[in-house]
Design a protein around this motif. Structure first.
Motif, PDB file in Angstrom:
ATOM      1  N   ASP A   1       1.023  -1.419   0.094  1.00 21.48           N
ATOM      2  CA  ASP A   1       0.394  -0.077   0.233  1.00 21.48           C
ATOM      3  C   ASP A   1       0.810   1.546  -0.227  1.00 21.48           C
ATOM      4  O   ASP A   1       1.847   1.594   0.000  1.00 21.48           O
ATOM      5  N   SER A   2      -0.288   2.754   0.042  1.00 17.87           N
ATOM      6  CA  SER A   2       1.093   3.897  -0.124  1.00 17.87           C
ATOM      7  C   SER A   2       1.844   4.271   1.161  1.00 17.87           C
ATOM      8  O   SER A   2       3.095   4.667   0.880  1.00 17.87           O
ATOM      9  N   ARG A   3       1.455   3.151   2.070  1.00 17.56           N
ATOM     10  CA  ARG A   3       2.442   3.541   3.222  1.00 17.56           C
ATOM     11  C   ARG A   3       4.208   3.304   3.103  1.00 17.56           C
ATOM     12  O   ARG A   3       4.790   3.873   3.248  1.00 17.56           O
ATOM     13  N   SER A   4       4.008   2.327   2.235  1.00 14.38           N
ATOM     14  CA  SER A   4       5.362   2.121   2.154  1.00 14.38           C
ATOM     15  C   SER A   4       6.576   1.740   1.509  1.00 14.38           C
ATOM     16  O   SER A   4       7.589   2.441   1.538  1.00 14.38           O
ATOM     17  N   TYR A   5       5.988   2.765  -0.405  1.00 12.59           N
ATOM     18  CA  TYR A   5       6.573   3.687  -0.787  1.00 12.59           C
ATOM     19  C   TYR A   5       7.154   5.115   0.077  1.00 12.59           C
ATOM     20  O   TYR A   5       7.097   5.429  -0.212  1.00 12.59           O
ATOM     21  N   GLN A   6       5.230   5.014   0.068  1.00 12.44           N
ATOM     22  CA  GLN A   6       5.628   6.673   1.502  1.00 12.44           C
ATOM     23  C   GLN A   6       6.766   7.050   2.580  1.00 12.44           C
ATOM     24  O   GLN A   6       7.872   8.293   2.675  1.00 12.44           O
TER      25      GLN A   6
ATOM     26  N   VAL B   1       9.661   5.241   2.196  1.00 10.05           N
ATOM     27  CA  VAL B   1      10.623   4.718   1.759  1.00 10.05           C
ATOM     28  C   VAL B   1      11.511   6.612   1.131  1.00 10.05           C
ATOM     29  O   VAL B   1      12.377   6.827   1.473  1.00 10.05           O
ATOM     30  N   ALA B   2      10.405   7.447   0.788  1.00  8.73           N
ATOM     31  CA  ALA B   2      10.554   8.775  -0.047  1.00  8.73           C
ATOM     32  C   ALA B   2      10.582   9.504   1.397  1.00  8.73           C
ATOM     33  O   ALA B   2      11.743  10.429   0.929  1.00  8.73           O
ATOM     34  N   ASP B   3      10.089   9.660   2.562  1.00  5.84           N
ATOM     35  CA  ASP B   3      10.156  10.029   3.215  1.00  5.84           C
ATOM     36  C   ASP B   3      11.963  10.021   4.251  1.00  5.84           C
ATOM     37  O   ASP B   3      12.183  11.554   4.474  1.00  5.84           O
ATOM     38  N   GLN B   4      11.998   8.834   3.745  1.00  6.61           N
ATOM     39  CA  GLN B   4      13.605   8.351   4.236  1.00  6.61           C
ATOM     40  C   GLN B   4      14.682   9.625   3.063  1.00  6.61           C
ATOM     41  O   GLN B   4      15.966   9.839   3.511  1.00  6.61           O
ATOM     42  N   LEU B   5      14.036   9.420   2.093  1.00  7.21           N
ATOM     43  CA  LEU B   5      15.084   9.770   1.379  1.00  7.21           C
ATOM     44  C   LEU B   5      14.903  11.309   1.573  1.00  7.21           C
ATOM     45  O   LEU B   5      16.358  12.109   1.464  1.00  7.21           O
ATOM     46  N   VAL B   6      14.342  11.636   1.431  1.00  7.58           N
ATOM     47  CA  VAL B   6      13.694  13.112   1.505  1.00  7.58           C
ATOM     48  C   VAL B   6      14.484  13.242   2.780  1.00  7.58           C
ATOM     49  O   VAL B   6      15.007  14.758   2.918  1.00  7.58           O
ATOM     50  N   GLN B   7      14.385  12.958   4.528  1.00  4.90           N
ATOM     51  CA  GLN B   7      15.732  12.786   5.057  1.00  4.90           C
ATOM     52  C   GLN B   7      16.996  13.235   5.442  1.00  4.90           C
ATOM     53  O   GLN B   7      17.760  14.269   5.741  1.00  4.90           O
TER      54      GLN B   7
ATOM     55  N   ALA C   1       4.086  -3.160  -9.155  1.00  8.42           N
ATOM     56  CA  ALA C   1       5.142  -2.318  -8.626  1.00  8.42           C
ATOM     57  C   ALA C   1       5.336  -1.227  -9.796  1.00  8.42           C
ATOM     58  O   ALA C   1       5.582  -0.080  -9.184  1.00  8.42           O
ATOM     59  N   VAL C   2       4.889  -1.323 -10.739  1.00  4.48           N
ATOM     60  CA  VAL C   2       5.111  -0.370 -11.496  1.00  4.48           C
ATOM     61  C   VAL C   2       3.835   0.912 -11.813  1.00  4.48           C
ATOM     62  O   VAL C   2       4.477   2.465 -12.001  1.00  4.48           O
TER      63      VAL C   2
ATOM     64  N   VAL D   1       3.296   7.063  -8.979  1.00  6.61           N
ATOM     65  CA  VAL D   1       3.215   7.702  -7.254  1.00  6.61           C
ATOM     66  C   VAL D   1       4.442   7.273  -6.438  1.00  6.61           C
ATOM     67  O   VAL D   1       4.228   8.931  -5.934  1.00  6.61           O
ATOM     68  N   PHE D   2       5.069   6.939  -7.094  1.00 11.75           N
ATOM     69  CA  PHE D   2       5.824   7.444  -6.019  1.00 11.75           C
ATOM     70  C   PHE D   2       7.303   8.612  -6.439  1.00 11.75           C
ATOM     71  O   PHE D   2       7.471   9.282  -4.672  1.00 11.75           O
ATOM     72  N   LEU D   3       6.854   8.425  -7.189  1.00 13.31           N
ATOM     73  CA  LEU D   3       8.246  10.081  -7.852  1.00 13.31           C
ATOM     74  C   LEU D   3       7.218  11.017  -7.287  1.00 13.31           C
ATOM     75  O   LEU D   3       8.306  12.255  -7.311  1.00 13.31           O
ATOM     76  N   ARG D   4       6.554  10.980  -7.830  1.00 14.70           N
ATOM     77  CA  ARG D   4       5.360  12.204  -7.928  1.00 14.70           C
ATOM     78  C   ARG D   4       5.438  13.074  -6.482  1.00 14.70           C
ATOM     79  O   ARG D   4       5.832  14.168  -6.269  1.00 14.70           O
TER      80      ARG D   4
END
Length: 644
Positions: free
Chosen positions: A110-115, A117-123, A145-146, A151-154
């Motif tokens: 679900d969205s929590r997983s890729y969000q 990862v994105a949050d950690q990259l931003v931090q 996944a594809v 959505v992950f990139l945005r």
């Protein structure tokens, strides 16, 4: 606290034009032998002949690449790039079977997983003070996944823009929208969804001109957000590469795209190390006409031309230490290099290149060699492109020396922008094709408050160096370029050869020199570790190895760096071998944050009923480029005794 050693001190400098402009950009993707080589040592190392990059004025974006999933740029690269107004990206890469499993783990849920990862990259980018990420998925993706990848990139791009000013997310041309790993060598309908979800697209390298022509319709108004990849190693079926990389750039610029130069360290990896500087200069000189420069637009502007490396360390003309050193954070603002021939019969020429043989401050200087032909009175060498709104009063300084017998005269020149709004006081104007060029008035009697900055003005300094200082009074002016002018002596009719070494240039707002200098405060010594030397060869009898961490308080934005010293108090007998007395502290290294790790410092062991004493000193180096008296350094003493 350990991670904070890796936080970049240098904020991203203002530059013109801004990265957001519609001018085609140049990206450098640094991939060298797996990454994290000598550049991984935060406080520098003693390596001989390291790789150094210094043609920053041609570069807009620097990517640090390795095959670690999360590649954080070493802090030295971030400090050096930011000093030149170049933004820095890390790499997020997944590869092979393990990469596919990782992608499935965070993208297929679900969205929590890729969000997350994105949050950690931003931090990570926010904490370490770099500017974003290149996303490189080098494995196939499942249907779920594809579907989640755009959505992950945005989400990643939006979060980064919120928390990292000027942040960028770029996508590498690898996976298609079907999830298949299939490099396209262009932006097309199979991968455009990823381009539309982030800030830019980095193409693979096996393109031809027809790929570029097709991309014109795909990119729309975002031509400059397409970074056409150029493998400098020339692997595969590519256009150009190596010393023919200009052929790639010619086609890329012809169609209005940005360029991504992959692994220009080829000149270091594959060619003779002894000719590295000549080969690197040759490589970038061949590309110069396709690489628009950007301008520095803030004061103070101070540079000693140090490359962040050398065969010895020099501090304002005084030798500080002998031996090879490499510290990328110590690289100072680099000029425009190159070789130029004068119009006419080509008897006049000038070459600008770096040189480790001598330095005024740091480990290197800038060497200008050339010939002034008989029919020409002077040669003006443009070193820096600037876009600096000038305050009412500015002080400039030039440190130089001429090699060998010569009567050639050296002066600093500047150009200003729109002459209609620029009022110039007390400076003789010289004609120029556009704007105005001025030779400033020498600063003969500096105001008392500027004594530290101007203390060496007009003097013959140690090592044959000369410092000239200038005062500029202007109103409503834009400083546009800095030149060094070399002119023939009056009455000379012969061709004049010259070798001029530049040690430092400074442009400083006079008001900034009137503000009080902050003090280094609260120096503490923590994380202390004592060890016995392993043998008499390592250290003479009666010595210990001391490691500890120094912390202090200082407003980092007002510092270029900090120099760290120590002194060991004598106890009624001659000083220990290699440890000077307190009147001459021993230089330990440079710090670019408010802390420094002392490693294996040899100190005398305390005898029975004796107390040992080591003092650590922290010298701030102000951005305005003058030396702070030792009495105003921060300091902390470590007292120790033998265990009972």
């Amino acid at each position: 606290m350990e991670d904070s050693f890796n936080v970049a001190l240098q904020p991203l400098e203002c530059r013109q034009p801004p990265l957001s402009s519609h001018r085609p950009r140049t990206l450098l993707c640094h991939d060298m032998m797996g990454g994290y080589l000598e550049d991984r040592f935060i406080q520098g190392s003693a390596v001989q002949n390291p790789y150094s990059f210094y043609h920053w004025q041609y570069i807009d974006i620097f990517v640090y690449f390795s095959h670690h999933m999360v590649t954080i740029p070493p802090v030295g690269w971030t400090n050096a790039a930011h000093r030149h107004g170049v933004c820095v990206l890390g790499t997020f890469i997944t590869e092979w079977t393990d990469g596919a499993k990782l992608c499935e783990a965070f993208l297929a849920g679900d969205s929590r997983s890729y969000q997350t990862v994105a949050d950690q990259l931003v931090q990570i980018a926010q904490f370490f003070h770099f500017d974003g990420w290149l996303i490189n998925i080098e494995n196939s993706l499942s249907a779920v996944a594809v579907q989640n990848m755009p959505v992950f990139l945005r989400y990643l791009t939006a979060q980064l823009h919120q928390r990292v000013p000027g942040g960028l997310v770029l996508w590498y041309d690898s996976v298609t929208q079907s999830g298949q790993l299939k490099w396209q060598d262009e932006l097309n309908e199979h991968n455009r969804v990823f381009f539309e979800s982030c800030d830019g697209f980095f193409t693979n390298y096996n393109w031809k001109e027809e790929h570029l022509e097709r991309m014109l319709g795909q990119a729309g108004e975002r031509l400059v957000d397409v970074y056409v990849g150029v493998d400098v190693f020339a692997r595969g079926n590519v256009v150009g590469g190596r010393f023919d990389t200009d052929k790639s750039l010619e086609l890329i610029r012809k169609h209005g795209f940005s360029a991504a130069l992959f692994a220009p360290g080829w000149v270091y990896e594959c060619l003779e190390k002894s000719s590295f500087f000549q080969n690197q200069d040759k490589f970038w000189n061949l590309l110069e006409r396709y690489l628009p420069t950007h301008s520095i637009c803030s004061l103070p502007f101070v540079t000693s031309f140090c490359l962040g490396m050398g065969t010895r360390r020099v501090c304002y003309g005084q030798e500080q230490a002998v031996g090879p050193w490499y510290h990328p954070s110590a690289q100072e603002t680099q000029p425009l290099f190159g070789e130029h021939k004068l119009p006419g019969d080509n008897r006049g020429w000038v070459k600008v290149h770096c040189c480790l043989a001598d330095s005024w401050h740091g480990g290197s200087s800038l060497l200008l060699e050339g010939v002034i032909p008989p029919e020409v009175g002077n040669i003006a060498v443009r070193l820096f492109s600037l876009q600096v709104p000038l305050p009412h009063k500015v002080f400039l300084s030039l440190v130089y020396k001429l090699e060998g017998p010569t009567d050639v005269m050296v002066a600093l020149e500047l150009t200003t922008g729109d002459a209609s709004s620029c009022h110039i006081g007390s400076i003789s104007s010289l004609n120029a094709e556009t704007g105005s060029r001025h030779r400033p008035r020498p600063l003969r009697v500096p105001p008392t408050k500027l004594a530290r900055w101007a203390g060496r003005c007009g003097q013959q300094l140690s090592g044959g160096w000369i410092q000239r200082c200038y005062e500029v009074n202007m109103r409503g002016c834009l400083l546009r370029d800095l030149f060094v002018n070399l002119s023939r002596p009056p009455g000379s009719q012969e061709a004049e050869s010259f070798i001029c070494r530049l040690g430092e240039i400074q442009v400083v707002d006079a008001n900034s020199l009137l503000a009080p200098l902050p003090q280094v405060q609260g120096v503490t010594v923590t994380q202390v570790r004592w060890q016995q030397p392993s043998s008499e060869v390592e250290a003479p009898s009666g010595h210990l190895r001391l490691s500890c961490t120094l912390h202090w308080s200082y407003l980092l934005l007002q510092a270029r760096c900090f120099r760290i010293y120590c002194s060991e108090r004598r106890r009624g007998r001659s000083a220990s071998r290699g440890l000077p007395g307190p009147e001459k502290p021993m230089f330990l290294g440079l710090a670019f944050v408010n802390q420094y790790r002392v490693v294996d410092l040899m100190v005398e062991a305390a005898g029975p009923s004796q107390e040992g004493h080591v003092e650590f000193l922290v010298e701030p180096v102000p951005r305005e480029g003058f030396q702070v008296p030792q009495a105003e350094w921060g300091r902390a003493a470590l007292l120790y005794s033998a265990p009972p």
